[in-house]
Design a protein around this motif. Structure first.
Motif, PDB file in Angstrom:
ATOM      1  N   LEU A 123      -9.052  98.739  26.309  1.00  0.00           N
ATOM      2  CA  LEU A 123      -8.999  97.367  26.693  1.00  0.00           C
ATOM      3  C   LEU A 123      -9.965  96.518  26.034  1.00  0.00           C
ATOM      4  N   LYS A 124     -11.159  96.929  25.764  1.00  0.00           N
ATOM      5  CA  LYS A 124     -12.258  96.343  24.966  1.00  0.00           C
ATOM      6  C   LYS A 124     -11.472  96.315  23.381  1.00  0.00           C
ATOM      7  N   HIS A 125     -11.079  97.143  23.005  1.00  0.00           N
ATOM      8  CA  HIS A 125     -10.659  97.398  21.626  1.00  0.00           C
ATOM      9  C   HIS A 125      -9.574  96.218  21.265  1.00  0.00           C
ATOM     10  N   ARG A 126      -8.591  96.256  22.396  1.00  0.00           N
ATOM     11  CA  ARG A 126      -7.547  95.352  22.498  1.00  0.00           C
ATOM     12  C   ARG A 126      -7.940  93.897  22.295  1.00  0.00           C
ATOM     13  N   SER A 127      -8.819  93.779  23.158  1.00  0.00           N
ATOM     14  CA  SER A 127      -9.191  92.259  23.068  1.00  0.00           C
ATOM     15  C   SER A 127     -10.139  92.109  21.797  1.00  0.00           C
ATOM     16  N   TYR A 128     -10.907  92.963  21.304  1.00  0.00           N
ATOM     17  CA  TYR A 128     -11.313  92.711  19.978  1.00  0.00           C
ATOM     18  C   TYR A 128     -10.184  92.450  18.951  1.00  0.00           C
ATOM     19  N   LEU A 129      -9.248  93.158  18.746  1.00  0.00           N
ATOM     20  CA  LEU A 129      -8.164  93.118  18.103  1.00  0.00           C
ATOM     21  C   LEU A 129      -7.364  91.695  18.319  1.00  0.00           C
ATOM     22  N   GLN A 130      -7.243  91.374  19.442  1.00  0.00           N
ATOM     23  CA  GLN A 130      -6.680  90.103  19.612  1.00  0.00           C
ATOM     24  C   GLN A 130      -7.522  88.932  19.210  1.00  0.00           C
ATOM     25  N   LYS A 131      -8.897  88.866  19.137  1.00  0.00           N
ATOM     26  CA  LYS A 131      -9.792  87.910  18.657  1.00  0.00           C
ATOM     27  C   LYS A 131      -9.452  87.807  17.040  1.00  0.00           C
ATOM     28  N   ILE A 132      -9.426  89.054  16.367  1.00  0.00           N
ATOM     29  CA  ILE A 132      -9.283  89.227  15.023  1.00  0.00           C
ATOM     30  C   ILE A 132      -7.968  88.665  14.666  1.00  0.00           C
ATOM     31  N   LEU A 133      -7.111  88.764  15.498  1.00  0.00           N
ATOM     32  CA  LEU A 133      -5.480  88.448  15.250  1.00  0.00           C
ATOM     33  C   LEU A 133      -5.670  86.769  15.307  1.00  0.00           C
ATOM     34  N   LYS A 134      -6.187  86.186  16.260  1.00  0.00           N
ATOM     35  CA  LYS A 134      -6.180  84.722  16.409  1.00  0.00           C
ATOM     36  C   LYS A 134      -7.007  84.117  15.464  1.00  0.00           C
ATOM     37  N   GLU A 135      -8.150  84.891  14.778  1.00  0.00           N
ATOM     38  CA  GLU A 135      -8.760  84.394  13.659  1.00  0.00           C
ATOM     39  C   GLU A 135      -7.820  84.386  12.704  1.00  0.00           C
ATOM     40  N   LYS A 136      -7.276  85.628  12.032  1.00  0.00           N
ATOM     41  CA  LYS A 136      -6.384  85.451  11.008  1.00  0.00           C
ATOM     42  C   LYS A 136      -5.297  84.407  11.228  1.00  0.00           C
ATOM     43  N   GLU A 137      -4.801  84.415  12.404  1.00  0.00           N
ATOM     44  CA  GLU A 137      -3.473  83.549  12.310  1.00  0.00           C
ATOM     45  C   GLU A 137      -4.163  82.116  12.128  1.00  0.00           C
ATOM     46  N   GLU A 138      -5.182  81.650  12.505  1.00  0.00           N
ATOM     47  CA  GLU A 138      -5.835  80.514  12.331  1.00  0.00           C
ATOM     48  C   GLU A 138      -6.021  80.347  10.853  1.00  0.00           C
ATOM     49  N   GLU A 139      -6.514  81.125  10.296  1.00  0.00           N
ATOM     50  CA  GLU A 139      -6.866  81.127   8.915  1.00  0.00           C
ATOM     51  C   GLU A 139      -5.491  80.954   7.997  1.00  0.00           C
ATOM     52  N   ASN A 140      -4.570  81.968   8.083  1.00  0.00           N
ATOM     53  CA  ASN A 140      -3.308  81.791   7.666  1.00  0.00           C
ATOM     54  C   ASN A 140      -2.430  80.440   7.929  1.00  0.00           C
ATOM     55  N   LYS A 141      -2.880  79.595   9.139  1.00  0.00           N
ATOM     56  CA  LYS A 141      -2.353  78.326   9.194  1.00  0.00           C
ATOM     57  C   LYS A 141      -2.926  77.265   8.361  1.00  0.00           C
ATOM     58  N   LYS A 142      -4.145  77.555   8.297  1.00  0.00           N
ATOM     59  CA  LYS A 142      -4.877  76.955   7.375  1.00  0.00           C
ATOM     60  C   LYS A 142      -4.451  76.724   5.915  1.00  0.00           C
ATOM     61  N   VAL A 143      -4.230  78.068   5.395  1.00  0.00           N
ATOM     62  CA  VAL A 143      -3.768  78.430   3.970  1.00  0.00           C
ATOM     63  C   VAL A 143      -2.470  77.990   3.798  1.00  0.00           C
ATOM     64  N   ALA A 144      -1.425  77.933   4.795  1.00  0.00           N
ATOM     65  CA  ALA A 144      -0.273  77.561   4.962  1.00  0.00           C
ATOM     66  C   ALA A 144      -0.105  75.771   4.765  1.00  0.00           C
ATOM     67  N   GLU A 145      -1.139  75.229   5.484  1.00  0.00           N
ATOM     68  CA  GLU A 145      -1.070  73.790   5.556  1.00  0.00           C
ATOM     69  C   GLU A 145      -1.700  73.325   3.669  1.00  0.00           C
ATOM     70  N   SER A 146      -2.594  74.128   3.428  1.00  0.00           N
ATOM     71  CA  SER A 146      -3.099  73.826   2.022  1.00  0.00           C
ATOM     72  C   SER A 146      -2.043  73.910   1.049  1.00  0.00           C
ATOM     73  N   VAL A 147      -1.258  75.058   1.193  1.00  0.00           N
ATOM     74  CA  VAL A 147       0.066  75.400   0.386  1.00  0.00           C
ATOM     75  C   VAL A 147       0.888  74.232   0.319  1.00  0.00           C
ATOM     76  N   LEU A 148       1.266  73.705   1.732  1.00  0.00           N
ATOM     77  CA  LEU A 148       2.148  72.716   1.659  1.00  0.00           C
ATOM     78  C   LEU A 148       1.680  71.424   1.050  1.00  0.00           C
ATOM     79  N   ALA A 149       0.168  71.114   1.230  1.00  0.00           N
ATOM     80  CA  ALA A 149      -0.385  69.983   0.797  1.00  0.00           C
ATOM     81  C   ALA A 149      -0.232  70.044  -0.847  1.00  0.00           C
ATOM     82  N   GLY A 150      -0.555  71.268  -1.524  1.00  0.00           N
ATOM     83  CA  GLY A 150      -0.286  71.664  -2.771  1.00  0.00           C
ATOM     84  C   GLY A 150       0.890  71.331  -3.259  1.00  0.00           C
TER      85      GLY A 150
END
Length: 169
Positions: A123-150
């Motif tokens: 359970l602890k490992h799952r919450s850690y992975l969910q946190k990392i996934l959320k961070e990566k999704e936010e990072e990907n969202k920012k990159v996608a916005e940057s690509v669209l702006a480009g």
């Protein structure tokens, strides 16, 4: 006598002291098992000829045997760092006395035991992975916005190029 009028209970001996007492008891029983009478019976002919010499040999033998055993045990204690280990074990036992909750014991059903040990970790490992996934999704969202702006900037530049091309022609 303690403050309450009763006798104070002496502290239990440490494991190092118990070990030393066990070794001493072992040596006493070893010497008792190999008594002078038994030694003399084994070397009866020599004993009849030289009883004082037999006693002297026995005393030297027992003394050397005890010394040798004590040296071997001391070497084992030194190599294994037993004094420190005994003291740390005593400390762990003392600290455990203050715990209100009983220590974990196996239930006898391996599946339940492994589950009880693994589920909190997983359970602890799952919450850690969910946190990392959320961070990566936010990072990907920012990159996608940057690509669209480009892409929008490229489209604007293409329109500007087309406009300049038409004006030039």
């Amino acid at each position: 006598a303690g403050a309450d009028g009763g006798l104070s209970v002496p502290a239990a001996p440490g494991r190092a002291q118990v070990f030393a007492a066990v070794v001493d008891t072992f040596l006493e029983k070893l010497v008792a098992a190999g008594s002078y009478q038994r030694f003399a019976n084994c070397y009866r002919c020599f004993y009849k000829l030289q009883p004082e010499m037999t006693r002297s040999i026995y005393d030297q033998f027992v003394s050397q045997l005890q010394t040798s055993i004590k040296e071997e045990i001391q070497e084992v204690k030194d190599e294994g760092n037993l004094e420190v280990l005994f003291n740390s074990l005593d400390k762990i036992v003392e600290e455990a006395k203050n715990q209100e909750k009983p220590a974990w014991r196996p239930s006898g059903i391996p599946e339940e035991d492994i589950r009880s040990a693994m589920v909190p970790y997983l359970l602890k490992h799952r919450s850690y992975l969910q946190k990392i996934l959320k961070e990566k999704e936010e990072e990907n969202k920012k990159v996608a916005e940057s690509v669209l702006a480009g892409r929008e900037r490229i489209a604007e530049l293409q329109q500007l190029i087309q406009a300049c091309k038409h004006a030039w022609q």
